[in-house]
Write a protein that holds these residues in place. Structure first.
Motif, PDB file in Angstrom:
ATOM      1  N   GLU A  95     -30.905 -11.150  39.006  1.00 18.28           N
ATOM      2  CA  GLU A  95     -30.201 -10.222  38.684  1.00 18.28           C
ATOM      3  C   GLU A  95     -31.010  -9.157  36.626  1.00 18.28           C
ATOM      4  O   GLU A  95     -29.780  -8.195  37.340  1.00 18.28           O
ATOM      5  N   ALA A  96     -32.345  -9.717  36.960  1.00 16.62           N
ATOM      6  CA  ALA A  96     -32.686  -8.591  36.209  1.00 16.62           C
ATOM      7  C   ALA A  96     -33.096  -7.135  36.333  1.00 16.62           C
ATOM      8  O   ALA A  96     -32.673  -5.925  36.197  1.00 16.62           O
ATOM      9  N   VAL A  97     -33.490  -7.682  37.647  1.00 11.31           N
ATOM     10  CA  VAL A  97     -34.300  -6.217  39.013  1.00 11.31           C
ATOM     11  C   VAL A  97     -33.433  -5.470  38.937  1.00 11.31           C
ATOM     12  O   VAL A  97     -33.044  -4.033  39.004  1.00 11.31           O
ATOM     13  N   SER A  98     -31.723  -6.641  39.549  1.00 13.33           N
ATOM     14  CA  SER A  98     -31.020  -5.415  39.772  1.00 13.33           C
ATOM     15  C   SER A  98     -30.164  -4.853  38.953  1.00 13.33           C
ATOM     16  O   SER A  98     -29.719  -3.595  38.778  1.00 13.33           O
ATOM     17  N   LEU A  99     -30.258  -5.144  37.428  1.00 13.73           N
ATOM     18  CA  LEU A  99     -29.231  -4.639  36.486  1.00 13.73           C
ATOM     19  C   LEU A  99     -30.562  -3.049  35.687  1.00 13.73           C
ATOM     20  O   LEU A  99     -29.926  -2.965  35.574  1.00 13.73           O
ATOM     21  N   ILE A 100     -31.912  -3.464  36.455  1.00  5.27           N
ATOM     22  CA  ILE A 100     -32.614  -2.107  35.712  1.00  5.27           C
ATOM     23  C   ILE A 100     -32.836  -1.364  35.880  1.00  5.27           C
ATOM     24  O   ILE A 100     -32.308  -0.212  36.416  1.00  5.27           O
ATOM     25  N   ALA A 101     -32.734  -1.300  37.664  1.00  2.00           N
ATOM     26  CA  ALA A 101     -32.147  -0.620  39.182  1.00  2.00           C
ATOM     27  C   ALA A 101     -30.635   0.078  38.782  1.00  2.00           C
ATOM     28  O   ALA A 101     -30.498   1.055  38.631  1.00  2.00           O
ATOM     29  N   LEU A 102     -29.797  -0.513  38.467  1.00  4.21           N
ATOM     30  CA  LEU A 102     -28.503   0.020  38.385  1.00  4.21           C
ATOM     31  C   LEU A 102     -28.510   1.210  36.889  1.00  4.21           C
ATOM     32  O   LEU A 102     -27.763   2.039  37.063  1.00  4.21           O
ATOM     33  N   GLU A 103     -29.411   0.331  35.894  1.00  2.52           N
ATOM     34  CA  GLU A 103     -29.789   1.382  34.592  1.00  2.52           C
ATOM     35  C   GLU A 103     -30.244   3.007  34.967  1.00  2.52           C
ATOM     36  O   GLU A 103     -29.693   3.365  34.864  1.00  2.52           O
ATOM     37  N   GLY A 104     -31.310   2.548  36.057  1.00  4.79           N
ATOM     38  CA  GLY A 104     -31.502   3.723  36.624  1.00  4.79           C
ATOM     39  C   GLY A 104     -30.415   4.449  37.313  1.00  4.79           C
ATOM     40  O   GLY A 104     -30.732   5.574  37.131  1.00  4.79           O
ATOM     41  N   VAL A 105     -29.994   4.000  38.075  1.00  3.87           N
ATOM     42  CA  VAL A 105     -28.491   4.963  38.966  1.00  3.87           C
ATOM     43  C   VAL A 105     -27.643   5.188  38.133  1.00  3.87           C
ATOM     44  O   VAL A 105     -27.245   6.845  38.032  1.00  3.87           O
ATOM     45  N   ILE A 106     -27.671   4.901  37.123  1.00  7.22           N
ATOM     46  CA  ILE A 106     -26.626   5.555  36.245  1.00  7.22           C
ATOM     47  C   ILE A 106     -26.766   6.289  35.363  1.00  7.22           C
ATOM     48  O   ILE A 106     -26.763   8.024  34.686  1.00  7.22           O
ATOM     49  N   GLY A 107     -28.256   6.352  34.719  1.00 12.02           N
ATOM     50  CA  GLY A 107     -28.985   7.442  34.337  1.00 12.02           C
ATOM     51  C   GLY A 107     -28.767   8.827  35.048  1.00 12.02           C
ATOM     52  O   GLY A 107     -29.222   9.650  34.860  1.00 12.02           O
ATOM     53  N   PHE A 108     -29.648   8.533  36.552  1.00  7.35           N
ATOM     54  CA  PHE A 108     -29.394   9.909  37.809  1.00  7.35           C
ATOM     55  C   PHE A 108     -28.324   9.944  37.448  1.00  7.35           C
ATOM     56  O   PHE A 108     -28.172  11.417  37.140  1.00  7.35           O
ATOM     57  N   TYR A 109     -26.747   9.886  37.895  1.00  2.00           N
ATOM     58  CA  TYR A 109     -26.139  10.261  37.717  1.00  2.00           C
ATOM     59  C   TYR A 109     -25.720  10.873  36.379  1.00  2.00           C
ATOM     60  O   TYR A 109     -24.962  12.413  36.468  1.00  2.00           O
ATOM     61  N   LEU A 110     -25.761  10.412  35.213  1.00  2.00           N
ATOM     62  CA  LEU A 110     -25.111  10.958  33.696  1.00  2.00           C
ATOM     63  C   LEU A 110     -26.622  12.149  34.052  1.00  2.00           C
ATOM     64  O   LEU A 110     -25.905  13.829  33.676  1.00  2.00           O
ATOM     65  N   GLY A 111     -27.536  12.218  34.630  1.00  2.78           N
ATOM     66  CA  GLY A 111     -28.513  13.359  34.332  1.00  2.78           C
ATOM     67  C   GLY A 111     -28.343  14.756  35.505  1.00  2.78           C
ATOM     68  O   GLY A 111     -28.121  15.724  35.521  1.00  2.78           O
ATOM     69  N   PHE A 112     -27.986  13.911  35.975  1.00  6.72           N
ATOM     70  CA  PHE A 112     -27.698  14.905  37.586  1.00  6.72           C
ATOM     71  C   PHE A 112     -26.299  15.696  37.593  1.00  6.72           C
ATOM     72  O   PHE A 112     -26.225  17.224  37.779  1.00  6.72           O
ATOM     73  N   SER A 113     -25.512  14.804  36.539  1.00  6.23           N
ATOM     74  CA  SER A 113     -24.084  15.871  36.794  1.00  6.23           C
ATOM     75  C   SER A 113     -24.180  16.542  35.684  1.00  6.23           C
ATOM     76  O   SER A 113     -23.040  17.557  35.436  1.00  6.23           O
ATOM     77  N   LEU A 114     -25.260  15.964  34.655  1.00 10.92           N
ATOM     78  CA  LEU A 114     -25.378  17.185  33.259  1.00 10.92           C
ATOM     79  C   LEU A 114     -25.718  18.694  33.928  1.00 10.92           C
ATOM     80  O   LEU A 114     -25.320  19.501  33.570  1.00 10.92           O
ATOM     81  N   ARG A 115     -27.051  18.266  34.756  1.00 12.02           N
ATOM     82  CA  ARG A 115     -27.332  19.552  34.914  1.00 12.02           C
ATOM     83  C   ARG A 115     -26.877  19.943  36.080  1.00 12.02           C
ATOM     84  O   ARG A 115     -26.325  21.617  36.234  1.00 12.02           O
ATOM     85  N   MET A 116     -26.269  19.971  37.059  1.00 12.45           N
ATOM     86  CA  MET A 116     -25.185  21.020  38.165  1.00 12.45           C
ATOM     87  C   MET A 116     -23.656  21.273  37.151  1.00 12.45           C
ATOM     88  O   MET A 116     -23.288  22.521  37.360  1.00 12.45           O
ATOM     89  N   MET A 117     -23.301  20.062  36.365  1.00  7.37           N
ATOM     90  CA  MET A 117     -22.131  21.160  35.029  1.00  7.37           C
ATOM     91  C   MET A 117     -22.930  21.839  34.059  1.00  7.37           C
ATOM     92  O   MET A 117     -22.209  23.003  34.837  1.00  7.37           O
ATOM     93  N   ILE A 118     -24.228  22.580  33.875  1.00  9.16           N
ATOM     94  CA  ILE A 118     -24.601  23.304  33.319  1.00  9.16           C
ATOM     95  C   ILE A 118     -24.662  24.705  34.434  1.00  9.16           C
ATOM     96  O   ILE A 118     -24.879  26.322  34.051  1.00  9.16           O
ATOM     97  N   TYR A 119     -24.910  24.083  35.641  1.00  8.03           N
ATOM     98  CA  TYR A 119     -25.483  25.276  36.609  1.00  8.03           C
ATOM     99  C   TYR A 119     -24.390  26.520  37.131  1.00  8.03           C
ATOM    100  O   TYR A 119     -24.358  27.016  37.482  1.00  8.03           O
ATOM    101  N   ALA A 120     -23.012  24.796  37.201  1.00  9.19           N
ATOM    102  CA  ALA A 120     -22.183  25.484  37.485  1.00  9.19           C
ATOM    103  C   ALA A 120     -21.687  26.560  36.332  1.00  9.19           C
ATOM    104  O   ALA A 120     -20.912  27.412  36.867  1.00  9.19           O
ATOM    105  N   LEU A 121     -21.774  26.052  35.425  1.00  8.16           N
ATOM    106  CA  LEU A 121     -21.062  27.253  33.689  1.00  8.16           C
ATOM    107  C   LEU A 121     -22.316  28.926  33.994  1.00  8.16           C
ATOM    108  O   LEU A 121     -22.007  29.645  33.330  1.00  8.16           O
ATOM    109  N   GLN A 122     -23.644  28.262  33.962  1.00  8.01           N
ATOM    110  CA  GLN A 122     -24.243  29.620  34.493  1.00  8.01           C
ATOM    111  C   GLN A 122     -23.633  30.563  35.512  1.00  8.01           C
ATOM    112  O   GLN A 122     -23.974  31.430  35.656  1.00  8.01           O
TER     113      GLN A 122
END
Length: 122
Positions: A95-122
């Motif tokens: 459970e601990a490992v899966s929760l840490i992996a989930l936090e990594g996936v959420i961080g990836f989603y947030l960072g990638f979404s912000l990156r794509m949004m900024i690239y779309a605005l440029q």
């Protein structure tokens, strides 16, 4: 500095005793330390993955050490705000490992979404 031992003193105690005392005052006892470290790791995982993908901070011109220190500083700032809602550590290792992996996936989603949004605005 104590002139006899060369150790820094804080309220009559060494700095390490003072830090350990402040930590045990916060936690109530030293038994809660694994739970705190688990949530520090969870918050740090999400923030570091997100920071590494952000448009300005995640670029290769900024050194990795700077981004890691920034993620650690933000983690320590956010920990008191997020700690009361996340008091218990998962019981099983899977459970601990899966929760840490989930936090990594959420961080990836947030960072990638912000990156794509900024690239779309440029």
């Amino acid at each position: 500095m104590n002139r006899w031992t060369g150790a820094a003193r804080y309220k009559g105690r060494s700095v390490m005793d003072g830090l350990l005392g402040a930590l045990t005052d916060t936690l109530g006892s030293i038994e809660g330390l694994p739970s705190v470290m688990f949530w520090v790791l969870a918050i740090f995982t999400r923030l570091s993955v997100c920071l590494f993908l952000l448009p300005s901070i995640g670029e290769t011109s900024i050194p990795v050490r700077v981004r890691l220190v920034l993620a650690l500083m933000i983690t320590w700032i956010l920990l008191p705000l997020l700690w009361p809602s996340r008091a218990a550590m998962p019981a099983a290792l899977s459970e601990a490992v899966s929760l840490i992996a989930l936090e990594g996936v959420i961080g990836f989603y947030l960072g990638f979404s912000l990156r794509m949004m900024i690239y779309a605005l440029q």
